[in-house]
Design an enzyme around this catalytic site. Structure first.
Site, PDB file in Angstrom:
ATOM      1  CD  GLU A 179       0.453  20.641   1.728  1.00 30.55           C
ATOM      2  OE1 GLU A 179       0.374  19.408   1.431  1.00 30.55           O
ATOM      3  OE2 GLU A 179      -0.019  21.482   1.267  1.00 30.55           O
ATOM      4  CB  SER A 180       6.562  23.773   0.830  1.00 29.99           C
ATOM      5  OG  SER A 180       6.850  24.413   2.953  1.00 29.99           O
TER       6      SER A 180
END
Lengths: 257, 288, 288, 257
Positions: A60-61
């Site tokens: 998700e980064s």
């Protein structure tokens, strides 16, 4: 489930290692996988370095297709960006990559899960006066919404697998088999719960998770007792294949380096 | 138009008591030094905005700087809880902290809407969750073409956005790369912005996921080497993961926390002083 | 998962009569070679989508491939009109062309919505214009927080998105850089995609505004050097501006147009043949 | 309007050059300017290379802060990307940079403009059966919506400055002084129309454009006659300062190189 391979099992492994190995086996080659911090990242990378080299890991980064050579302690370590096929902004990862329905499998942890795979990662106790304030939602609600299917991993005990959640952070199957359609959730939702004791699979007919496999050394009764709801047990409960030597050495090399 | 200044001057000028402040960073490039400076200058009643509040927000809360937090995941990544945050929410210590919580996708949509000059953003999410019940900034909207019901979230428009970047050039343009999170959106949605950079360079090189913010969308630039410590700046430092585990027992105990903050933040005058005050092994492996 | 193939095979396999097709490119990296191949293969009844339809869409229209065009600016940039497009709209030659027109901001929002899996996008626009009257895919929506009225546009979801990129690596990942327009969105909003690249490389270098599309979101990759000609691929070629002015009198006359298309497109078997068929001075200065 | 400088005017220049120079003078240093193809790009770059070196040019192709050394024939030439401070995707340029209200001045051309600065770039004649099909909207409607103010440039004749538009592509001041507020258009809208004959400025009180300046050699009567509506004329009509030698040589060097 991937074949564990021909290598014979070794004797000593922890229940967490068994849980990680069982989770890794859920990923087949080419699967696009949205990976959270901790066990999911370990399991997905174990799959990538053993049975499913072409699994695609999305963090998700903003890292797409990361191939870390050691276990990153966070979901935003430099090794994830340096080994990615592409790095994009966080709004893009949620809109263009997750919400778009491009991800096959989402891994979620949970502080509490109920028999329908609904998840609480927000509070224990009352929301406005909590006993334990947990980290909160993070990416989980939309991972649960939009991934093709969801795998939940957590340690098995009656405070974790509960009759009723204190808070619904992420929706599994709501209250009934039609809930996802009614709520407009496009993914199939949680299909598998993997714990340190065994594997539960979602049964649409009874609309709850059913024990289908116990890990070596675990009795069905142990699992039933460690579950906060009246756990349904499959007619035939398999025994999970123990971690193979290959799996364990890959796992330990990866986590330890 | 960006001015080069010190971090202390930038915080003094741009951040006021009661402001809505977003110190953004997604594991990478977290503006720790700016949080410490806000603590040194004793700001109060801040509304702290961030997708992933971690140790630096825990410190701001524990030191009584915050009135409210708007967030989506509050933890010490890979190490445990934010104990000062928990103390505030569970026991109102040092005082009650108002919270407004979303999911990551919701926060990202809110920043995007802010950066886009729109009053709200839309996403497919929240349906069936209790978040939709307890968070008043979650609404619903119907697609005028398909009839699908979607979630709506209001734009974020912080008073001040604070980020770290690797470099500024001499004209005040800023460049960051690697994991860039929502930092572009944090700057573009905020009324004012402060950028901490590792160094000033003559010109930028192309970089993977390179983001350039032109000088005219930035207010203040401060050169603060290792400003993200214990977070990191890709190609300058590595994440000091050991600090995050070291922090866990300190933050757990309010007395130990206050003593540590006194010694390492309040008793130091700037980020270089802070880094010097730490045990060398905490710093040297990752931040040279 | 991306497969390496020829442009002719990719078009034969993926583009069918009646499809909604987006050949995107914003001045830079326009997939001219793909348009020519669609003409050679005689596709019919296509709905052509593009923000800035230019000469290649004019050619597709003039050759009778298109039933409808969805667009925001149709011209020969810097040189004049699209005469084949005008002939279709003004005189139904070669046949009636249905049009659905938006503004650039509206088209961009539609592609973004498509790439995001949302049924619609929102923007502040169209209010008070006649576009809102004549285009049925412009709707309105009210912000649930502020009451502001905004425009809503439905997602674009082409059957096939076609773009040019500079490079693919051996695993089928694709990289483009420089002015990248809405090409990422065109690929991510489409059910299938074809990418034309200048060359295959062992690995990518960081580039300004570098966009990498992973192999698993692309269907077919064809190596077509100078595939964008007379458009260009930054760091490989320059825009052949002289072609755009050269084209103006040809396109103005339907007879001259048909003769030119016969000679340079229908009578050639691929893009290399097309380039060879042109006067050398049209090509050599800009595309080596 | 920027000071044209001390250099004396030269005798020979075209009316298009006068129009471009007059447009360039509208840009002061530091102005953020959204630049369209053709004359706007020429004028903005002329300003940048003469009186307003720190003007910021944004092209809808995604180039921010471009500093081309020659006049690009399109808004997407390589020189714009190579000399930009930043290059971003097209959806971003419209959402984060234009719609956000970050742009001070938008330049628009027009096939037709009316007395309230409303613009037609879509069709001449009936929309469904047009006499002339024009290119269409492009970026114009949202440039007209969101820029701080808008400058319109076009050649002056009664078919261009018309009593009634055949089609409203982009809104100037609608039908009345309150129209922009009522329609939710945040920018101030068109404030200046620069033609090859003179300069018209928007007067809010009468809600229309008023002739305030004629170019050297042009009579007020010429302008009135070349306008398709009954043109209001300011009490005092200035004469535009002729292009200076510096302006002309910069313009010709830039356009010719």
């Amino acid at each position: 489930m991937a074949e564990p391979g021909a290598t014979s099992a070794v004797d000593t492994w922890t229940s967490d290692e068994m849980m990680t190995v069982a989770a890794a086996r859920e990923l087949t080659n080419g699967t696009v996988c949205f990976v959270g911090i901790g066990l999911p990242s370990t399991a997905a990378n174990l799959a990538r370095t053993t049975s499913a080299p072409d699994v695609v890991l999305i963090y998700e980064s903003g890292c797409i297709g990361s191939k870390p050579d050691h276990l990153p302690p966070s979901i935003g370590d430099g090794v994830l960006a340096r080994t990615a096929d592409a790095v994009v902004a966080v709004p893009e990862i949620f809109a263009y990559w997750l919400q778009s329905g491009r991800v096959d499998v989402g891994f979620l942890g949970a502080a509490q899960v109920d028999r329908r795979g609904n998840i609480n990662t927000t509070v224990v106790g009352d929301y406005h006066s909590p006993t334990v304030r947990l980290p909160g939602a993070g990416g989980a609600p939309e991972i649960a919404t939009s991934c093709g299917r969801v795998i939940i991993t957590l340690r098995h005990n009656p405070r974790a697998l509960v009759e009723k959640l204190d808070f619904v952070t992420s929706v599994g199957h709501g209250d009934d088999p039609d809930a996802r359609r009614r709520l407009g959730l496009p993914g199939a939702g949680p299909q598998t719960i993997i714990t340190d004791l065994g594997v539960l699979r979602y049964d649409r007919v009874v609309n709850e998770f059913v024990l289908t496999s116990v890990h070596p050394g675990v009795e069905v009764a142990n699992v039933v007792q460690a579950t906060g709801w009246r756990l349904l047990v499959a007619e035939t409960v398999a025994q999970t294949v123990a971690p193979t030597g290959d799996e364990l050495s890959a796992l330990r090399r990866f986590a330890g380096s | 138009m960006a001015r080069f200044t010190t971090l202390s001057a930038a915080v003094a000028e741009l951040i006021r008591d009661g402001d809505v402040v977003a110190l953004e960073g997604f594991t990478h490039l977290i503006p720790f030094a700016a949080g410490h400076e806000i603590i040194r200058q004793g700001r109060r009643d801040l509304t702290l905005v961030r997708m992933t509040p971690d140790i630096i927000y825990d410190q701001l809360i524990g030191m009584g700087c915050a009135r409210k937090m708007i967030f989506s995941w509050a933890g010490n990544p890979g190490a445990g809880s934010l104990h000062r945050f928990r103390d505030a929410v569970e026991h109102a210590v040092p005082h009650l902290l108002e919270i407004e919580e979303h999911s990551h996708a919701g926060m990202a949509a809110r920043y995007q809407a802010g950066a886009s000059g729109l009053p709200f953003g839309i996403l497919r999410g929240y349906a069936g969750t209790d978040l939709a019940t307890i968070t008043p900034t979650i609404g619903w909207i119907t697609c005028p073409f398909t009839g699908e019901n979607l979630a709506a979230v209001p734009a974020l428009r912080p008073d001040v956005g604070v980020i770290c970047a690797q470099q500024a050039d001499r004209d005040g343009n800023v460049m960051l790369w690697g994991i860039t999170g929502v930092q572009k959106e944090a700057v573009l949605s905020s009324k004012h912005s402060i950028v901490l950079v590792e160094e000033i360079v003559d010109s930028f090189s192309p970089r993977t996921n390179g983001v350039v913010l032109p000088a005219w969308v930035v207010d203040a630039i401060a050169v603060v080497p290792s400003g993200p410590y214990p977070s990191y700046a890709q190609d300058y430092s590595e994440r000091a993961s050991s600090f995050y585990t070291y922090w866990e027992p300190i933050s757990r105990d309010r007395g130990a926390f206050l003593e540590w903050m006194d010694q390492h933040v309040l008793a130091t005058t700037n980020h270089a002083g802070f880094l010097e005050s730490l045990d060398r092994e905490l710093v040297v492996e990752t931040h040279g």
